[in-house]
Motif scaffolding. Structure first.
Motif, short mmCIF file in Angstrom:
data_model
loop_
_atom_site.label_atom_id
_atom_site.label_comp_id
_atom_site.label_asym_id
_atom_site.label_seq_id
_atom_site.Cartn_x
_atom_site.Cartn_y
_atom_site.Cartn_z
N LEU A 143 0.79 -1.31 -0.40
CA LEU A 143 -0.13 0.30 -0.12
C LEU A 143 0.57 1.38 -0.06
N TYR A 144 1.85 1.28 0.22
CA TYR A 144 2.90 2.51 0.98
C TYR A 144 3.83 2.93 -0.77
N SER A 145 3.94 1.60 -1.79
CA SER A 145 3.83 2.61 -2.92
C SER A 145 2.43 2.13 -3.99
N ASP A 146 1.79 2.93 -3.09
CA ASP A 146 0.45 3.62 -3.74
C ASP A 146 0.16 2.71 -5.25
N PRO A 147 0.21 1.37 -4.97
CA PRO A 147 0.42 0.76 -6.53
C PRO A 147 -1.44 1.20 -7.02
N ASP A 148 -1.25 0.93 -8.48
CA ASP A 148 -2.81 1.56 -9.05
C ASP A 148 -3.07 -0.39 -9.07
N ILE A 149 -2.57 -1.35 -8.84
CA ILE A 149 -2.34 -2.92 -9.32
C ILE A 149 -1.92 -3.59 -7.92
N ILE A 150 -3.12 -3.81 -7.05
CA ILE A 150 -2.86 -5.35 -6.37
C ILE A 150 -3.10 -6.69 -6.01
N LEU A 151 -1.63 -7.54 -6.58
CA LEU A 151 -1.87 -8.82 -7.12
C LEU A 151 -1.74 -9.26 -5.86
N MET A 152 -2.40 -10.23 -5.61
CA MET A 152 -2.65 -11.10 -4.06
C MET A 152 -2.42 -12.82 -4.19
N ASP A 153 -0.97 -13.19 -3.72
CA ASP A 153 -1.53 -14.66 -3.90
C ASP A 153 -1.01 -15.35 -2.76
N GLU A 154 -2.56 -15.59 -2.70
CA GLU A 154 -2.83 -16.65 -1.41
C GLU A 154 -2.36 -15.71 0.10
N PRO A 155 -2.74 -14.56 -0.36
CA PRO A 155 -1.71 -14.32 0.78
C PRO A 155 -2.35 -14.74 2.49
N PHE A 156 -3.89 -14.64 2.64
CA PHE A 156 -3.50 -15.24 4.26
C PHE A 156 -3.67 -17.00 3.64
N SER A 157 -3.33 -17.96 3.15
CA SER A 157 -3.67 -19.46 3.27
C SER A 157 -2.43 -19.06 4.77
N ALA A 158 -1.67 -18.92 4.87
CA ALA A 158 -1.53 -19.89 5.94
C ALA A 158 -1.28 -19.08 7.29
N LEU A 159 -2.40 -18.90 7.72
CA LEU A 159 -2.58 -17.53 8.87
C LEU A 159 -4.14 -18.65 8.79
N ASP A 160 -4.12 -18.52 10.98
CA ASP A 160 -5.46 -19.18 11.42
C ASP A 160 -6.46 -18.37 11.03
N PHE A 161 -7.57 -19.25 11.45
CA PHE A 161 -9.09 -18.91 11.20
C PHE A 161 -9.39 -17.35 11.57
#
Lengths: 240, 254
Positions: A143-161
């Motif tokens: 978010l800091y780099s203020d992107p136009d497009i954010i791509l997210m590759d299973e970013p929350f899959s390793a986290l608990d419920f």
């Protein structure tokens, strides 16, 4: 204003035993939308994201970013990938180290820390953080780099419920506030329905389903509409 | 306090055993002087300033040689780690040199550089170069590719990635290399001084042997060990300051 993908193919390996991760993919994604890509492991969803991020070159086909003169694309990986020698604040400001884009950033680090619930951890090192906290920092760095497009590759899959639910909520609120284009890859159909305006279903490098999700936010996984959509997606994916 | 007691338990036991052996007169006092005699020799050497002179000479040689080794090994390790071409270019030569112990080259080194300071510096540089070079090289080449990909995704240039990702990631390995290198410098120096020198702790030991003063030999041996340990401790303290994130990781059980 859209991301236009034409005939995108990506192959790996030497010619006789080539593996095709993506096969002649055509797709248009509107700017400002929150699009989810679901599919089984090896269906090509991560490859598509890596091609969009410019981390790999397509074998054939092209990606056109219509309406963006100098597109700034940020990618968040499955693991936080934080620099262990930098504090949380320095990690968030990592994009600043690239001199050419120094002046473009509009995001205030303190505000970001506050928005991500990290205000007390600015001076902490990644090894002092929990998995969820570290992933929040990774989101802050994007978010800091203020992107136009954010791509997210299973970013929350390793986290608990609970941590995952918490981060899903943070992401949805950030998207509703800023209206950034988000393309989110997941293997969790529930997560796709909880967040996405549109769910794309992939299999063997091709698109096999494209569903518009017109349920109001915040979504309730127990609601009939949600369950119905879930059934629809599972039917397309098959094997159930 | 408990840690301190743990650390000094074995040395204290050795001292007691040494004292008992001397008391039982198992060996002649020419072979094994009493702990007290050795202590007195230490005090004498301190009072006369002889010990201080030799220690200073040895330390200066170590720091000069180590400094030179750092100036050579650090940039070369980084360049070899970053450039495959450069690595292929000098790897075979360096591999050859790595397998030649500096002590084996001493006759040639003395022949070429004389018995003055230059030959000692060359021996130290040869001993200190490889631990630092190899650690630096390995630190740079084993950088986590996933971290480098973060740099690529954030549009960092190649040089920016080297400066902001590869080098900081290599720093812990480089520091281990520096620590090993300093230890090797110290050991090589004593070897060099034992063979050809007119000052330094190695020389002091050799001279004492010729004068049949085993107490002075023992003082020399203890001083070498103690200075080596102190240098290492100072280094570890500096490393902790340089790598605060590692200290925090240890505290968290990582």
């Amino acid at each position: 204003m859209a991301i236009k993908i034409h005939g995108l193919t990506k192959s790996y390996g030497p010619v006789p035993n080539q593996v095709r991760a993506l096969q002649n993919l055509d797709l248009t994604i509107e700017l400002g939308s929150l699009t989810m890509i679901v599919g089984k492991s090896g269906c090509g969803k991560t490859t598509l994201l890596r091609l969009l991020a410019g981390l790999e070159e397509p074998t054939t086909g092209n990606i056109e970013l219509e309406g963006l003169a100098q597109p700034n694309i940020g990618i968040m990986f499955q693991e936080p990938r934080l620099m262990p020698w930098l504090t949380v604040q320095q990690n968030i400001e990592f994009a600043k180290l690239h001199k050419e884009v120094d002046q473009q950033f509009g995001q205030d680090t303190q505000q970001l820390l506050l928005a991500l619930g990290l205000e007390r951890f600015g001076q902490a090192y990644p090894t002092e953080l929990s998995g969820g906290m570290a992933q929040r920092v990774a989101l802050g760095r994007i978010l800091y780099s203020d992107p136009d497009i954010i791509l997210m590759d299973e970013p929350f899959s390793a986290l608990d419920f609970f941590t995952r639910r918490d981060l899903q909520k943070t992401l949805r609120q950030l998207w509703q506030k800023d209206g950034k284009t988000i393309i989110f890859v997941t293997h969790d159909v529930g997560e796709a329905l909880l967040l996405g305006q549109r769910v794309l279903i992939m299999e063997a490098g091709s698109l096999i389903g494209d569903l518009k999700i017109d349920l109001a936010y915040p979504r309730n996984p127990g609601a009939t509409g949600f369950q119905q959509k879930r059934e629809d997606i599972l039917k397309i994916i098959g094997g159930f | 306090m408990k840690k301190l007691a743990q650390r000094f338990l074995i040395p204290a036991l050795i001292l007691v055993v040494w004292w008992i052996i001397v008391k039982l007169q198992i060996f002649s006092s020419y072979l094994l002087p009493a702990p007290l005699t050795t202590w007195q020799a230490f005090l004498e050497l301190c009072a006369s300033g002889i010990l201080f002179k030799h220690v200073t000479v040895s330390l200066l040689r170590v720091f000069a040689g180590f400094g030179l080794a750092v100036l050579l090994a650090l940039p070369l390790g980084i360049i070899c780690g970053l450039s495959r071409f450069f690595k292929e270019f000098c790897w075979s030569t360096l591999e050859f040199l790595r397998h030649v112990p500096p002590l084996a080259a001493i006759p040639l080194i003395i022949l070429w550089f004389g018995i003055e300071e230059a030959s000692k510096l060359v021996i130290i540089v040869l001993a200190a170069f490889f631990p630092l070079f190899l650690n630096t090289y390995s630190g740079v080449t084993t950088c986590d590719k996933k971290l480098l990909e973060v740099g690529t995704a954030l549009h960092l240039t190649t040089w920016e990635k080297v400066r902001h990702i590869q080098l900081p990631a290599a720093l812990p390995t480089i520091i281990i290399g520096l620590q090993l290198s300093l230890g090797y410098s110290w050991r090589a120096l004593i070897g060099a001084e034992l063979i050809a020198a007119s000052s330094g702790i190695g020389y002091m030991i050799l001279d004492a042997e010729e004068l049949s003063r085993p107490d002075v030999v023992l003082v020399g041996v203890f001083v070498i060990g103690i200075i080596g340990t102190v240098i290492d401790e100072i280094f570890i303290m500096l490393a902790k300051r340089l790598l605060p994130w590692q200290r925090k990781a240890e505290n968290n059980g990582y």
